[in-house]
Design a protein around this motif. Structure first.
Motif, PDB file in Angstrom:
ATOM      1  N   ALA A   1      45.201  36.417  39.232  1.00  0.00           N
ATOM      2  CA  ALA A   1      45.253  35.014  39.659  1.00  0.00           C
ATOM      3  C   ALA A   1      45.608  34.919  41.143  1.00  0.00           C
ATOM      4  O   ALA A   1      45.008  34.129  41.879  1.00  0.00           O
ATOM      5  CB  ALA A   1      46.259  34.242  38.822  1.00  0.00           C
TER       6      ALA A   1
ATOM      7  N   SER B   1      39.925  29.367  40.689  1.00  0.00           N
ATOM      8  CA  SER B   1      40.787  29.844  39.618  1.00  0.00           C
ATOM      9  C   SER B   1      40.439  31.296  39.310  1.00  0.00           C
ATOM     10  O   SER B   1      39.443  31.832  39.782  1.00  0.00           O
ATOM     11  CB  SER B   1      40.594  29.001  38.354  1.00  0.00           C
ATOM     12  OG  SER B   1      39.272  29.176  37.860  1.00  0.00           O
ATOM     13  N   GLN B   2      41.272  31.901  38.475  1.00  0.00           N
ATOM     14  CA  GLN B   2      41.007  33.276  38.065  1.00  0.00           C
ATOM     15  C   GLN B   2      39.712  33.359  37.262  1.00  0.00           C
ATOM     16  O   GLN B   2      38.929  34.296  37.425  1.00  0.00           O
ATOM     17  CB  GLN B   2      42.169  33.809  37.235  1.00  0.00           C
ATOM     18  CG  GLN B   2      41.946  35.230  36.738  1.00  0.00           C
ATOM     19  CD  GLN B   2      43.086  35.728  35.877  1.00  0.00           C
ATOM     20  OE1 GLN B   2      44.188  35.188  35.923  1.00  0.00           O
ATOM     21  NE2 GLN B   2      42.828  36.754  35.084  1.00  0.00           N
TER      22      GLN B   2
END
Length: 78
Positions: free
Chosen positions: A43, A53-54
């Motif tokens: 992350a 985002s991841q």
């Protein structure tokens, strides 16, 4: 003094990629380098590389490399 369309077309003719694709390639290259060092979480790497985002990084990374970031990190570790 170029419009967005003209800039995009000129950029693509000069680099072979759209500005967005060029940016994604740079982000993926940075993510690869950070994953090889495997100091930060996925992350943290995603946010440091400019992904939203991841999961966004994972989707883009897998599409570009054929492996997930976690798998890439494992393979880089040996």
């Amino acid at each position: 003094n170029l419009s967005r369309f003209q800039l995009s077309r000129s950029f693509k003719s000069a680099t072979g990629h759209s500005p967005y694709q060029f940016l994604l390639q740079r982000r993926i290259a940075r993510a690869r380098a950070m994953l090889a060092g495997h100091v930060n979480s996925l992350a943290d790497i995603a946010y440091a590389c400019g992904f939203a985002s991841q999961s966004h990084m994972t989707d883009v990374f897998r599409k570009a490399t054929g492996v997930s970031p976690g798998r890439y990190r494992q393979d880089a570790a040996g």
